[in-house]
Design a protein around this motif. Structure first.
Motif, PDB file in Angstrom:
ATOM      1  N   GLU A  20       0.829  -1.212   0.000  1.00 28.91           N
ATOM      2  CA  GLU A  20       0.000   0.000   0.000  1.00 28.91           C
ATOM      3  C   GLU A  20       0.860   1.258   0.000  1.00 28.91           C
ATOM      4  O   GLU A  20       0.524   2.253  -0.640  1.00 28.91           O
ATOM      5  CB  GLU A  20      -0.954  -0.031   1.194  1.00 28.91           C
ATOM      6  CG  GLU A  20      -2.106  -1.005   0.986  1.00 28.91           C
ATOM      7  CD  GLU A  20      -2.975  -1.179   2.211  1.00 28.91           C
ATOM      8  OE1 GLU A  20      -2.547  -0.741   3.304  1.00 28.91           O
ATOM      9  OE2 GLU A  20      -4.074  -1.752   2.081  1.00 28.91           O
ATOM     10  N   ARG A  21       1.998   1.198   0.678  1.00 32.40           N
ATOM     11  CA  ARG A  21       2.903   2.347   0.651  1.00 32.40           C
ATOM     12  C   ARG A  21       3.453   2.578  -0.756  1.00 32.40           C
ATOM     13  O   ARG A  21       3.541   3.721  -1.215  1.00 32.40           O
ATOM     14  CB  ARG A  21       4.054   2.138   1.643  1.00 32.40           C
ATOM     15  CG  ARG A  21       3.718   2.614   3.049  1.00 32.40           C
ATOM     16  CD  ARG A  21       4.923   2.564   3.954  1.00 32.40           C
ATOM     17  NE  ARG A  21       4.991   1.285   4.655  1.00 32.40           N
ATOM     18  CZ  ARG A  21       5.923   0.980   5.557  1.00 32.40           C
ATOM     19  NH1 ARG A  21       6.885   1.860   5.832  1.00 32.40           N
ATOM     20  NH2 ARG A  21       5.914  -0.188   6.180  1.00 32.40           N
ATOM     21  N   SER A  28       0.658   3.880  -3.173  1.00 30.43           N
ATOM     22  CA  SER A  28       0.215   5.249  -2.891  1.00 30.43           C
ATOM     23  C   SER A  28       1.195   6.288  -3.425  1.00 30.43           C
ATOM     24  O   SER A  28       0.869   7.475  -3.492  1.00 30.43           O
ATOM     25  CB  SER A  28       0.025   5.443  -1.384  1.00 30.43           C
ATOM     26  OG  SER A  28       1.266   5.370  -0.703  1.00 30.43           O
ATOM     27  N   GLN A  29       2.401   5.847  -3.832  1.00 32.49           N
ATOM     28  CA  GLN A  29       3.431   6.780  -4.261  1.00 32.49           C
ATOM     29  C   GLN A  29       3.710   6.754  -5.763  1.00 32.49           C
ATOM     30  O   GLN A  29       4.403   7.641  -6.255  1.00 32.49           O
ATOM     31  CB  GLN A  29       4.746   6.470  -3.523  1.00 32.49           C
ATOM     32  CG  GLN A  29       4.670   6.615  -2.015  1.00 32.49           C
ATOM     33  CD  GLN A  29       5.940   6.122  -1.337  1.00 32.49           C
ATOM     34  OE1 GLN A  29       6.997   6.052  -1.939  1.00 32.49           O
ATOM     35  NE2 GLN A  29       5.824   5.750  -0.071  1.00 32.49           N
ATOM     36  N   HIS A  81      -6.678  -0.671  -4.544  1.00 30.00           N
ATOM     37  CA  HIS A  81      -5.745   0.233  -5.221  1.00 30.00           C
ATOM     38  C   HIS A  81      -5.786   0.059  -6.741  1.00 30.00           C
ATOM     39  O   HIS A  81      -4.780   0.269  -7.418  1.00 30.00           O
ATOM     40  CB  HIS A  81      -4.328  -0.004  -4.702  1.00 30.00           C
ATOM     41  CG  HIS A  81      -4.179   0.273  -3.239  1.00 30.00           C
ATOM     42  ND1 HIS A  81      -3.981   1.542  -2.747  1.00 30.00           N
ATOM     43  CD2 HIS A  81      -4.224  -0.564  -2.170  1.00 30.00           C
ATOM     44  CE1 HIS A  81      -3.901   1.474  -1.424  1.00 30.00           C
ATOM     45  NE2 HIS A  81      -4.038   0.218  -1.042  1.00 30.00           N
TER      46      HIS A  81
END
Length: 387
Positions: free
Chosen positions: A174-175, A178-179, A220
């Motif tokens: 998820e990190r 998200s980037q 996502h």
């Protein structure tokens, strides 16, 4: 004029074999439109360098890039710096960066599709925290996207060793998602390709692992172009296609069952990101042209004879399939010698590679039979096999 070659059997006897003519393969004017297809390309070692196990990789750049230009000429995309290119088996991060940089520039010059692997293999083999894993991923994803290639977020050995359960995987991925600046591909690589990845997504139960994977993709989806699934389980891939959002592509990595998975079931189908396509590029391209024309039967009739070759190349221990792909590349004249980084040319036995030769001939994939026979004879001679 027919070409013959003496091939050995395991009992020491030999057979004089007449090679068939190559298939009637047709280069396309443009990439296929009905499916997106990437061939995961191998790398060619510099024969003058010390490419011994454990030493930094040194590549023959002319031959390595020529392999990629050949794949683009068949209308296939190139999947760069994937496990086919010996990620985690000889290709270090320094060489990987140069490989991605050079291939992305070649792709831009010829208008070819390219995706490239982003992993955590530049970091220490054992990491102490999920933050360190995420930082390693971030570095590689940013590098790949900076070259203009689409990033393929590969499975991480360090994460597999460190994660305590599904939540740890979700936290790291998820990190990353998200980037990202552009959508990425997620790669689920099974432990038959890399035993260090057993229990990926937090469970050795594939049904439970699938639930975690699907939940990540559903949450996502906007950051995900597609997923590459390399589990060698056709039924599981079909079920996964049904569970994912329609906008998220499934790129099959099933080198055993790719014809039917790409053809689809009338509802959904898989695209392709396959090491096998690097070995069978002319057949894969010609088959996809048939599929574009609405001729599914013709598509299957071309690809099905290649399946025995692919299944043999990817036979257990599956992680050594790269040796067979490099061997075929040498037989077909795409590289000057049968050498691999890390000395991996020793990853398959003489009988295994002889059978690779036989099956490639049966599939019409020895593109210059005279050259292939000459090189096979040379290989057998240095291996101690004489007719």
């Amino acid at each position: 004029m027919s070409v013959t070659v003496s091939l050995p059997y395991g009992d020491g006897t030999t057979e004089r074999v007449t090679l068939r003519e190559p298939g009637n393969w047709q280069r396309p004017a443009a990439p296929a439109t009905s499916r997106i297809a990437y061939a995961a390309a191998h790398v060619v070692a510099d024969p003058f360098a010390d490419n011994a196990p454990g030493l930094p990789a040194a590549l023959d750049w002319d031959a390595t890039l020529s392999v990629r230009r050949n794949l683009w000429s068949w209308g296939l995309g190139v999947a760069e710096a994937m496990d086919t290119a010996q990620r985690g088996m000889g290709l270090d991060w320094t060489a990987t960066q140069e490989l991605i940089r050079r291939s992305a520039a070649e792709a831009a010059a010829c208008g070819g599709r390219i995706v490239a692997g982003a992993a955590t293999d530049q970091a220490a083999p054992v990491l102490n925290s999920l933050d360190e894993v995420a930082a390693a991923y971030t570095e590689q994803v940013e590098f790949v996207q900076g070259t203009g290639a689409t990033a393929v977020v590969m499975a991480s050995r360090q994460l597999a060793a460190l994660a305590g359960g599904p939540d740890d995987y979700l936290s790291v991925y998820e990190r990353i998602l998200s980037q990202v600046t552009t959508p990425v591909l997620l790669h689920w690589l099974g432990d038959m390709f890399d035993p260090a990845l057993a229990g990926y997504w937090g469970s050795r139960d594939l049904d439970e692992a699938t639930k975690t994977f699907v939940s990540l993709v559903q949450t996502h989806a906007a950051a995900i172009d597609g997923v590459k699934v390399s589990l060698l389980d056709a039924e599981r891939e079909v079920r996964l296609r049904e569970l994912l959002p329609p906008a998220v592509r499934v790129y099959t990595g099933d080198d055993f069952n790719y014809p039917e998975l790409i053809a689809g079931d009338g509802q959904r189908s898989s695209h392709a990101l396959l090491g096998a396509f690097a070995a069978i590029a002319p057949a894969a391209s010609t088959a996809l042209q048939r599929l574009d024309a609405g001729d599914e039967a013709g598509f299957l009739s071309i690809l099905e004879p290649t399946v025995p070759l692919s299944r043999h190349i990817f036979a257990a221990p599956t992680q050594y399939y790269k040796t067979g792909i490099a061997f075929l590349s040498w037989l077909n004249g795409f590289q000057p010698g049968f050498t691999m980084v890390g000395g991996l040319q020793s990853g398959r036995s003489v009988p295994h590679l002889v059978q690779t030769f036989r099956l490639a001939d049966a599939a019409g994939l020895l593109l210059d039979p005279e050259l292939a026979a000459q090189r096979m004879t040379q290989y057998l001679a240095v291996s101690g096999v004489t007719a």
